[in-house]
Design a protein around this motif. Structure first.
Motif, PDB file in Angstrom:
ATOM      1  N   VAL A 182      14.498   4.323  -6.314  1.00 28.23           N
ATOM      2  CA  VAL A 182      13.544   5.645  -6.095  1.00 28.23           C
ATOM      3  C   VAL A 182      12.138   4.406  -6.280  1.00 28.23           C
ATOM      4  O   VAL A 182      11.358   4.833  -5.105  1.00 28.23           O
ATOM      5  N   MET A 183      10.835   4.946  -7.360  1.00 29.07           N
ATOM      6  CA  MET A 183      10.575   3.673  -7.392  1.00 29.07           C
ATOM      7  C   MET A 183       9.804   3.132  -6.736  1.00 29.07           C
ATOM      8  O   MET A 183       8.536   2.508  -6.030  1.00 29.07           O
ATOM      9  N   GLY A 184      11.260   2.077  -6.639  1.00 28.35           N
ATOM     10  CA  GLY A 184      10.364   0.305  -6.130  1.00 28.35           C
ATOM     11  C   GLY A 184      10.733   0.741  -4.899  1.00 28.35           C
ATOM     12  O   GLY A 184       9.478   0.240  -3.780  1.00 28.35           O
ATOM     13  N   GLY A 185      11.319   1.981  -3.948  1.00 28.20           N
ATOM     14  CA  GLY A 185      11.487   1.346  -3.179  1.00 28.20           C
ATOM     15  C   GLY A 185       9.903   2.732  -2.252  1.00 28.20           C
ATOM     16  O   GLY A 185       9.582   2.293  -1.192  1.00 28.20           O
ATOM     17  N   ALA A 186       9.958   3.462  -3.433  1.00 29.64           N
ATOM     18  CA  ALA A 186       8.189   4.163  -3.152  1.00 29.64           C
ATOM     19  C   ALA A 186       7.502   3.361  -2.560  1.00 29.64           C
ATOM     20  O   ALA A 186       6.608   2.973  -2.239  1.00 29.64           O
ATOM     21  N   ILE A 187       7.455   2.074  -3.785  1.00 31.11           N
ATOM     22  CA  ILE A 187       6.135   1.499  -3.701  1.00 31.11           C
ATOM     23  C   ILE A 187       6.328   0.172  -2.377  1.00 31.11           C
ATOM     24  O   ILE A 187       4.913   0.144  -1.803  1.00 31.11           O
ATOM     25  N   VAL A 188       7.200   0.102  -2.363  1.00 30.74           N
ATOM     26  CA  VAL A 188       7.887  -1.251  -1.619  1.00 30.74           C
ATOM     27  C   VAL A 188       7.160  -0.023   0.020  1.00 30.74           C
ATOM     28  O   VAL A 188       6.534  -0.806   0.557  1.00 30.74           O
ATOM     29  N   GLY A 189       7.534   1.000   0.632  1.00 33.09           N
ATOM     30  CA  GLY A 189       7.297   1.978   1.565  1.00 33.09           C
ATOM     31  C   GLY A 189       5.387   1.361   1.455  1.00 33.09           C
ATOM     32  O   GLY A 189       4.907   1.789   3.005  1.00 33.09           O
ATOM     33  N   MET A 190       4.701   1.981   0.008  1.00 33.65           N
ATOM     34  CA  MET A 190       3.199   2.628   0.658  1.00 33.65           C
ATOM     35  C   MET A 190       2.641   0.632   1.051  1.00 33.65           C
ATOM     36  O   MET A 190       1.888   0.637   1.843  1.00 33.65           O
ATOM     37  N   HIS A 191       3.154   0.027   0.564  1.00 35.39           N
ATOM     38  CA  HIS A 191       2.615  -1.476   0.243  1.00 35.39           C
ATOM     39  C   HIS A 191       2.470  -1.839   2.268  1.00 35.39           C
ATOM     40  O   HIS A 191       2.396  -2.157   2.972  1.00 35.39           O
ATOM     41  N   TYR A 192       3.891  -1.298   2.963  1.00 38.64           N
ATOM     42  CA  TYR A 192       4.476  -2.039   4.596  1.00 38.64           C
ATOM     43  C   TYR A 192       4.299  -0.927   4.887  1.00 38.64           C
ATOM     44  O   TYR A 192       3.212  -1.551   6.348  1.00 38.64           O
ATOM     45  N   THR A 193       3.761  -0.025   4.268  1.00 40.76           N
ATOM     46  CA  THR A 193       2.790   1.041   5.046  1.00 40.76           C
ATOM     47  C   THR A 193       1.135   0.579   5.111  1.00 40.76           C
ATOM     48  O   THR A 193       0.777   1.111   6.979  1.00 40.76           O
ATOM     49  N   GLY A 194       0.709   0.012   4.688  1.00 38.71           N
ATOM     50  CA  GLY A 194      -0.403  -0.265   3.962  1.00 38.71           C
ATOM     51  C   GLY A 194      -0.549  -1.612   5.247  1.00 38.71           C
ATOM     52  O   GLY A 194      -1.730  -2.109   5.784  1.00 38.71           O
ATOM     53  N   MET A 195       0.286  -2.611   5.500  1.00 37.30           N
ATOM     54  CA  MET A 195       0.170  -3.828   5.795  1.00 37.30           C
ATOM     55  C   MET A 195       0.373  -3.193   7.961  1.00 37.30           C
ATOM     56  O   MET A 195       0.052  -3.908   8.590  1.00 37.30           O
ATOM     57  N   ALA A 196       1.194  -2.416   7.997  1.00 34.48           N
ATOM     58  CA  ALA A 196       1.430  -1.907   9.443  1.00 34.48           C
ATOM     59  C   ALA A 196       0.275  -1.400   9.817  1.00 34.48           C
ATOM     60  O   ALA A 196      -0.137  -1.086  10.845  1.00 34.48           O
ATOM     61  N   ALA A 197      -0.292  -0.694   9.033  1.00 38.36           N
ATOM     62  CA  ALA A 197      -2.065   0.209   9.224  1.00 38.36           C
ATOM     63  C   ALA A 197      -3.031  -1.322   9.674  1.00 38.36           C
ATOM     64  O   ALA A 197      -4.165  -1.071  10.231  1.00 38.36           O
ATOM     65  N   SER A 198      -2.666  -2.254   8.736  1.00 39.34           N
ATOM     66  CA  SER A 198      -3.489  -3.291   9.532  1.00 39.34           C
ATOM     67  C   SER A 198      -3.682  -3.984  10.786  1.00 39.34           C
ATOM     68  O   SER A 198      -2.462  -4.377  11.257  1.00 39.34           O
ATOM     69  N   GLN A 199      -5.192  -4.379  11.546  1.00 41.10           N
ATOM     70  CA  GLN A 199      -5.020  -5.007  12.953  1.00 41.10           C
ATOM     71  C   GLN A 199      -6.061  -6.190  12.334  1.00 41.10           C
ATOM     72  O   GLN A 199      -7.219  -5.857  12.293  1.00 41.10           O
ATOM     73  N   PHE A 200      -4.985  -7.267  13.034  1.00 41.49           N
ATOM     74  CA  PHE A 200      -5.649  -8.488  13.163  1.00 41.49           C
ATOM     75  C   PHE A 200      -6.668  -9.194  14.755  1.00 41.49           C
ATOM     76  O   PHE A 200      -5.929  -9.445  15.507  1.00 41.49           O
ATOM     77  N   PRO A 201      -7.771  -9.094  15.446  1.00 37.56           N
ATOM     78  CA  PRO A 201      -8.187  -8.774  16.305  1.00 37.56           C
ATOM     79  C   PRO A 201      -7.857 -10.141  16.505  1.00 37.56           C
ATOM     80  O   PRO A 201      -7.765 -11.535  16.078  1.00 37.56           O
ATOM     81  N   LEU A 202      -7.401 -10.729  18.292  1.00 40.44           N
ATOM     82  CA  LEU A 202      -7.328 -12.322  18.761  1.00 40.44           C
ATOM     83  C   LEU A 202      -8.544 -12.822  18.431  1.00 40.44           C
ATOM     84  O   LEU A 202     -10.029 -11.989  18.755  1.00 40.44           O
ATOM     85  N   GLY A 203      -8.809 -14.582  18.201  1.00 37.08           N
ATOM     86  CA  GLY A 203      -9.809 -15.032  17.519  1.00 37.08           C
ATOM     87  C   GLY A 203      -9.893 -15.138  16.294  1.00 37.08           C
ATOM     88  O   GLY A 203     -10.934 -15.283  15.461  1.00 37.08           O
ATOM     89  N   SER A 204      -9.547 -13.833  15.965  1.00 32.48           N
ATOM     90  CA  SER A 204      -9.526 -14.087  13.808  1.00 32.48           C
ATOM     91  C   SER A 204      -9.167 -15.049  13.273  1.00 32.48           C
ATOM     92  O   SER A 204      -8.113 -15.706  13.522  1.00 32.48           O
ATOM     93  N   PHE A 205     -10.095 -15.145  11.602  1.00 31.31           N
ATOM     94  CA  PHE A 205      -9.345 -16.553  11.186  1.00 31.31           C
ATOM     95  C   PHE A 205      -9.908 -16.709   9.618  1.00 31.31           C
ATOM     96  O   PHE A 205     -10.465 -15.209   9.451  1.00 31.31           O
ATOM     97  N   CYS A 206      -8.857 -16.689   8.705  1.00 30.67           N
ATOM     98  CA  CYS A 206      -8.737 -16.455   7.020  1.00 30.67           C
ATOM     99  C   CYS A 206      -9.471 -17.575   6.883  1.00 30.67           C
ATOM    100  O   CYS A 206      -9.413 -18.564   6.460  1.00 30.67           O
ATOM    101  N   SER A 207     -11.000 -17.012   6.080  1.00 32.54           N
ATOM    102  CA  SER A 207     -11.998 -17.867   6.052  1.00 32.54           C
ATOM    103  C   SER A 207     -11.259 -18.269   4.598  1.00 32.54           C
ATOM    104  O   SER A 207     -12.178 -19.500   3.356  1.00 32.54           O
ATOM    105  N   ALA A 208     -10.337 -18.015   3.770  1.00 31.29           N
ATOM    106  CA  ALA A 208     -10.529 -18.145   3.094  1.00 31.29           C
ATOM    107  C   ALA A 208      -8.966 -20.047   2.811  1.00 31.29           C
ATOM    108  O   ALA A 208      -8.440 -19.930   1.779  1.00 31.29           O
ATOM    109  N   ALA A 209      -8.210 -19.993   3.960  1.00 31.72           N
ATOM    110  CA  ALA A 209      -7.599 -20.673   4.025  1.00 31.72           C
ATOM    111  C   ALA A 209      -7.802 -21.868   3.263  1.00 31.72           C
ATOM    112  O   ALA A 209      -6.716 -22.895   3.066  1.00 31.72           O
ATOM    113  N   ASN A 210      -8.730 -22.190   4.007  1.00 29.74           N
ATOM    114  CA  ASN A 210      -9.679 -24.110   3.512  1.00 29.74           C
ATOM    115  C   ASN A 210      -9.934 -23.915   1.648  1.00 29.74           C
ATOM    116  O   ASN A 210      -9.375 -25.199   1.102  1.00 29.74           O
TER     117      ASN A 210
END
Length: 692
Positions: A182-210
């Motif tokens: 139950v607790m693991g499911g709740a933690i995973v649910g919070m994480h992927y809900t937070g991931m679903a809330a994130s939006q990456f506009p077109l043209g975005s790039f990751c400055s930490a990639a290099n």
């Protein structure tokens, strides 16, 4: 607004869920370990548990991040990533500390859920920030708020579950597994809900990639390290739990053993009644209570009349059975709050709370009547009676010593009055009681004042008349009463334990004197020393004997230790062990007063004795009683069959001497041959007898 499309690696998503479950189980287990620990161990479990739990939660988040992919290269800033890990560990420290408090009221639970949920949300969004996206990540307000709510709700549920499952129960492991899902499911649910809330506009790039952490093989490394840490934490916890359980079992066993040892130390082994030590403690408490409440109580001394005759006729195993039955009858005559104690032998003491003498008289009469009824012990119908002495507090004494002495005096007065009855202490008895107390006081000082002395009675070879040695006999030169025989004080000394000191002194003085006679040319003489029952039963006897012989450079074969037949047969198996130790040291063993007690020929054959002494009671009546002559003849024949030296004591007439010599006695002793004399007169006495 157009955004970058994203996707998830389903294998890593599943791994993140499994890690979340394992991290939740570890958290629940650690809560139990922290709650059970104390002192420094509690702090170590809190630190280690918080790290393992925080690493597990962060690892689930990070694996979930690695499962997320965009159509652009991704990386993670090391410092910001480390910050997210610290946030997870910090939230875990707070969570473990909170659930290990004695109570968890609703207000504290809600506040804890808010703080811990904020910590987990901070970990997640700090981890997201480690990507250093340009332009920055945009979040859907509704989903963002929902993820925070899920974090707070999951934290509240986790705290409540961990608090409820922190202590052991028959099904705690199964409950923790279900709660972890139950607790693991709740933690995973919070994480992927937070991931679903994130939006990456077109043209975005990751400055930490290099410049940041590369993602190649990173998911596998994080999974392996996390699983290793969590597994180690769980293994250590399981081992510690087993060790704690084993320690608890050992502690319980030790407590039971201590309780049993304490019971043995305070109770009589035969009757299971309190012994003298416990009686004295309860008597002290009774005196204090009576002083505080201005109340009264009675102390009763009870002695069995005719018990010695039962022992002599049927043996000590029957006597022990009789004592057990007597103790049971006494229990039925008194109340549960009254104390019954056995001091030893056939002496019992009762302590009764009462309002007046009438109650004590009623109990005493019931005791006398109960004991007067026949006993059936191992199909033997036995009859004894009881003599009871009663002392009342505070009328007959205000301290333990005075009460015990006066009750004892009253008991002896009951015996002198015909036995099978009871007697209250009266002032007229005090003189005798005080006299006995004074005598014991003087006896304690007698050793230091050199008032004790040994007289020596010679032992002669029956055929040649040659002196073979002497028997050491104790005498007390009292400064006021003159010479006192052992019969007047040894019984009291044995009851008080003083006989052990006196016995050691007698053994030492007799060996010293024999060493002196050896130096004067009497190297073939030996010395005989009598042992009391208490001295014989003392565990240090063999060591004391060996040390005394060594101190005076006396050969063990020159010392004979005499024990009565009754003492040897009291506990035949224990006697056998002690006698074997003495015999192994080379000391001679003599069975004294043979024929007056109860013997088992089987045990007599096993005893490592060298000598039998025929009791003087048989020798005195040889000329008048053909039965005694037959008994003496049988004893001599028995001793010869067992290859034992036969000594007859109490020889007072030439006819007795001739008869005993003719029967085959090896040694003779008695007034006809030589009376006990001080050591200074012994050589002259021997010379005179040899001349005759």
């Amino acid at each position: 607004m157009p955004v970058l499309s994203n996707s998830y690696n389903q294998v890593l998503v599943l791994c993140s869920f499994l890690v979340a479950i394992l991290a939740s189980y570890t958290a629940l287990d650690m809560a139990g370990r922290v709650a059970a620990a104390t002192g420094n161990a509690k702090r170590w479990w809190l630190a280690g548990g918080a790290f393992a739990m925080g690493l597990g939660i962060w690892s689930m988040h990070f694996i979930g991040m690695l499962a997320f992919s965009l159509p652009i290269p991704l990386g993670y800033d090391p410092l910001i990533t480390l910050g997210s890990l610290l946030a997870a560990v910090g939230a875990s420290v707070f969570a473990l500390w909170l659930v290990c408090q004695p109570t968890l009221p609703l207000t504290r639970l809600l506040l804890g859920a808010l703080l811990m949920g904020s910590g987990i949300a901070a970990m997640h969004y700090t981890g997201m920030a480690a990507m250093r996206m340009l332009p920055g990540i945009r979040y859907d307000p509704a989903l963002f708020a929902l993820s925070i709510l899920i974090a707070v709700g999951a934290s509240g549920a986790a705290l409540w579950i961990a608090f409820r499952l922190r202590s052991g129960s028959p099904h705690v492991t199964l409950a923790r597994c279900a709660a972890a899902v139950v607790m693991g499911g709740a933690i995973v649910g919070m994480h992927y809900t937070g991931m679903a809330a994130s939006q990456f506009p077109l043209g975005s790039f990751c400055s930490a990639a290099n410049s940041g952490i590369a993602t190649d093989w990173l998911a596998l490394l994080v999974i392996v390290v996390t699983l290793a840490v969590l597994a180690i934490a769980l293994i250590v916890s399981v081992l510690d739990n087993r060790m704690a359980a084993h320690t608890a079992v050992l502690a319980e066993s030790l407590a039971e053993a201590n309780h049993e040892l304490m019971h043995l130390a305070l109770h009589d082994n035969l009757t299971k009644l309190p012994n003298r030590l416990l009686l004295e403690d309860r008597l002290t408490q009774a005196i204090q209570k009576a002083e505080r409440d201005r109340s009264r109580f009675a102390l009763m001394f009870m002695d069995l009349d005719g018990f010695k005759a039962v022992n002599d006729a049927y043996g000590h195993h029957i006597g022990d059975g009789l004592l057990i039955d007597v103790a049971d009858r006494i229990r039925r005559c008194v109340r549960a709050q009254d104390t019954i104690a056995r001091l030893g032998g056939d002496e019992f003491v009762l302590m009764l709370e009462l309002a007046g003498p009438e109650g004590a008289a009623t109990v005493a009469e019931a005791l006398v009547d109960a004991i007067d009824q026949p006993f059936n012990v191992q199909r033997h119908l036995l009859s004894v009676s009881a003599s009871v002495g009663i002392a009342l507090y505070p009328d007959d004494g205000r301290d333990q010593r005075e009460l015990m002495a006066n009750a004892d005096a009253a008991m002896y007065h009951a015996k002198d009055s015909g036995r099978n009855g009871y007697c209250f202490f009266e002032a007229s008895m005090n003189a005798n009681a005080q006299s006995q107390l004074q005598l014991m006081h003087d006896l304690r000082l007698a050793l230091g004042r050199n008032e004790l002395a040994l007289h020596y009675q010679p032992k002669f070879d029956a055929i040649s008349g040659r002196v073979t040695g002497a028997e050491a006999l104790l005498r007390w030169h009292h400064p006021r009463h003159g010479m006192i025989s052992p019969d007047a004080f040894l019984a009291h000394a044995e009851r008080s334990g003083l006989v052990l000191q006196i016995g050691d002194w007698v053994l030492d003085e007799a060996c010293r004197q024999m060493r002196e006679w050896h130096d004067q040319g009497h190297a073939d003489w030996s010395i005989a020393v009598n042992l009391s029952a208490l001295q014989f039963a003392h565990a240090s006897l063999p060591a004391t004997v060996e040390a005394t012989l060594l101190r005076h450079a006396l050969a063990p074969s020159r010392l004979t230790l005499e024990i009565t037949e009754t003492t040897a047969m009291r506990d035949a198996e224990a006697s056998l062990v002690i006698l074997q130790q003495l015999a192994a040291a080379g000391v001679n063993i003599s069975i004294d007063d043979f024929g007056t007690g109860y013997s088992s020929l089987l045990y007599l054959k096993r005893l490592p004795a060298n000598e039998l002494k025929i009791d003087r009671g048989f020798v005195n009546e040889l000329a008048h009683d053909s039965d005694d002559a037959a008994i003496v003849s049988a004893i001599v024949a028995l001793g010869q069959t067992l290859n034992l030296n036969i000594v007859a004591e109490g020889v007072e007439t030439p006819a007795q001497r001739a008869f005993l010599t003719r029967l085959g006695c090896d040694s003779l002793q008695g007034f006809l041959l030589g009376r006990p004399v001080p050591a200074s007169e012994f050589p002259r006495l021997v010379a005179d007898e040899m001349a005759v």
